[in-house]
Scaffold this active site. Structure first.
Site, PDB file in Angstrom:
ATOM      1  N   SER A 192       5.564   2.370 -41.900  1.00 34.52           N
ATOM      2  CA  SER A 192       5.663   0.957 -42.282  1.00 34.52           C
ATOM      3  C   SER A 192       4.469   0.140 -41.773  1.00 34.52           C
ATOM      4  O   SER A 192       3.771   0.528 -40.825  1.00 34.52           O
ATOM      5  CB  SER A 192       6.947   0.361 -41.711  1.00 34.52           C
ATOM      6  OG  SER A 192       8.057   1.143 -42.072  1.00 34.52           O
TER       7      SER A 192
HETATM    8  N1  SAM Z   1       9.718   2.940 -40.197  1.00 35.24           N
HETATM    9  C1  SAM Z   1       9.236   4.244 -40.588  1.00 35.24           C
HETATM   10  C2  SAM Z   1       7.895   4.495 -39.931  1.00 35.24           C
HETATM   11  O1  SAM Z   1       7.312   3.552 -39.395  1.00 35.24           O
HETATM   12  O2  SAM Z   1       7.413   5.618 -40.037  1.00 35.24           O
HETATM   13  C3  SAM Z   1       8.986   4.336 -42.061  1.00 35.24           C
HETATM   14  C4  SAM Z   1      10.177   4.453 -42.877  1.00 35.24           C
HETATM   15  S1  SAM Z   1       9.837   4.675 -44.585  1.00 35.24           S
HETATM   16  C5  SAM Z   1       9.229   3.125 -45.096  1.00 35.24           C
HETATM   17  C6  SAM Z   1      11.504   4.702 -45.201  1.00 35.24           C
HETATM   18  C7  SAM Z   1      12.211   6.011 -44.923  1.00 35.24           C
HETATM   19  O3  SAM Z   1      13.566   5.864 -45.344  1.00 35.24           O
HETATM   20  C8  SAM Z   1      11.636   7.183 -45.686  1.00 35.24           C
HETATM   21  O4  SAM Z   1      11.240   8.182 -44.788  1.00 35.24           O
HETATM   22  C9  SAM Z   1      12.785   7.645 -46.576  1.00 35.24           C
HETATM   23  O5  SAM Z   1      12.832   9.034 -46.780  1.00 35.24           O
HETATM   24  C10 SAM Z   1      13.980   7.149 -45.781  1.00 35.24           C
HETATM   25  N2  SAM Z   1      15.227   6.993 -46.561  1.00 35.24           N
HETATM   26  C11 SAM Z   1      15.397   6.476 -47.794  1.00 35.24           C
HETATM   27  N3  SAM Z   1      16.704   6.519 -48.153  1.00 35.24           N
HETATM   28  C12 SAM Z   1      17.372   7.061 -47.083  1.00 35.24           C
HETATM   29  C13 SAM Z   1      18.746   7.371 -46.829  1.00 35.24           C
HETATM   30  N4  SAM Z   1      19.704   7.117 -47.728  1.00 35.24           N
HETATM   31  N5  SAM Z   1      19.055   7.911 -45.634  1.00 35.24           N
HETATM   32  C14 SAM Z   1      18.115   8.188 -44.694  1.00 35.24           C
HETATM   33  N6  SAM Z   1      16.795   7.937 -44.890  1.00 35.24           N
HETATM   34  C15 SAM Z   1      16.428   7.363 -46.068  1.00 35.24           C
END
Ligand code: SAM
Length: 206
Positions: free
Chosen positions: A57
């Site tokens: 992010s």
């Molecule tokens: N904050 C994290 C970082 O700084 O690295 C980045 C997160 S990224 C923007 C969003 C994450 O949410 C992705 O890795 C995606 O695979 C995960 N995601 C999406 N839907 C999800 C779900 N239903 N359950 C768990 N993870 C999920």
């Protein structure tokens, strides 16, 4: 941009505005959570690719949300969407050794990537956990939580998260293009505050 430049920018943007968040920024190096190909850009105030169509992010968004979440030492925190593990490490630092962070990630390869990145921060991360699974259902076996934070946008805040939050607790989560803050006043009374104008990857439910 250097790490000091990024810190200065986040201070100017008013999101690194407590001693706790400033210490978390200093302690947890974003470069340790960025893939090799993007190390040069680790201190840009931008999201960066981590594979599987996902991103680490944007620093502004992470610190804006952490500021709203207001993690205290000893808090039990549920994180949805571990990604690189960067925010997991920041949360673990903020919750301290008596706190606990449970982080759910649906992409198995990112669970492995995050665990590997977090191994450098075992001092803070020891009490915390990254789990492979769909975060839409929360993690009832570790509930109740003081704080819940999501990094992927749902159409609405899942019921399970509201149920697994302690009275007095807080959820910070994106819904479409807004960041929503829900404060739980009683089992069925939530105060909602909306912050507009953000972009997130979608919460993907199986
Ligand atoms: N904050 C994290 C970082 O700084 O690295 C980045 C997160 S990224 C923007 C969003 C994450 O949410 C992705 O890795 C995606 O695979 C995960 N995601 C999406 N839907 C999800 C779900 N239903 N359950 C768990 N993870 C999920």
């Amino acid at each position: 941009m250097t790490r000091d430049h990024l810190k200065h920018e986040l201070i100017i943007q008013d999101v690194l505005d407590t001693p706790e968040l400033s210490a978390a920024f200093d302690e947890i190096d974003r470069a340790d959570f960025v893939p090799e190909d993007f190390k040069d850009a680790a201190y840009e105030n931008l999201p960066l690719p981590i594979g599987f169509n996902q991103t680490i992010s944007q620093p502004f968004t992470v610190f804006f949300m952490l500021g709203l979440l207001d993690v205290k030492k000893g808090d039990r925190v549920l994180e949805i969407g571990t990604g690189s593990g960067w925010q997991t490490a920041l949360l673990s630092f903020l919750a301290g050794k008596n706190g606990k962070v449970v982080s759910l990630e649906r992409i198995f390869e990112l669970v492995e990537f995050a665990k590997n990145n977090l191994s450098q921060y075992s001092e803070y991360y020891r009490a915390s956990k990254v789990v492979h699974g769909d975060g839409s259902f929360g993690m009832p076996e570790f509930a109740p939580f003081d704080k819940i934070i999501a990094a992927a946008a749902a159409a609405e805040i899942p019921k399970a998260w509201k149920e697994q939050l302690k009275v007095g607790g807080k959820i910070i989560a994106p819904v479409e293009h807004d960041i929503i803050m829900l404060q739980k006043n009683s089992s069925d009374d939530f105060k909602k505050t909306v912050f507009e104008g953000f972009a997130f990857v979608p919460l993907v439910s199986e």
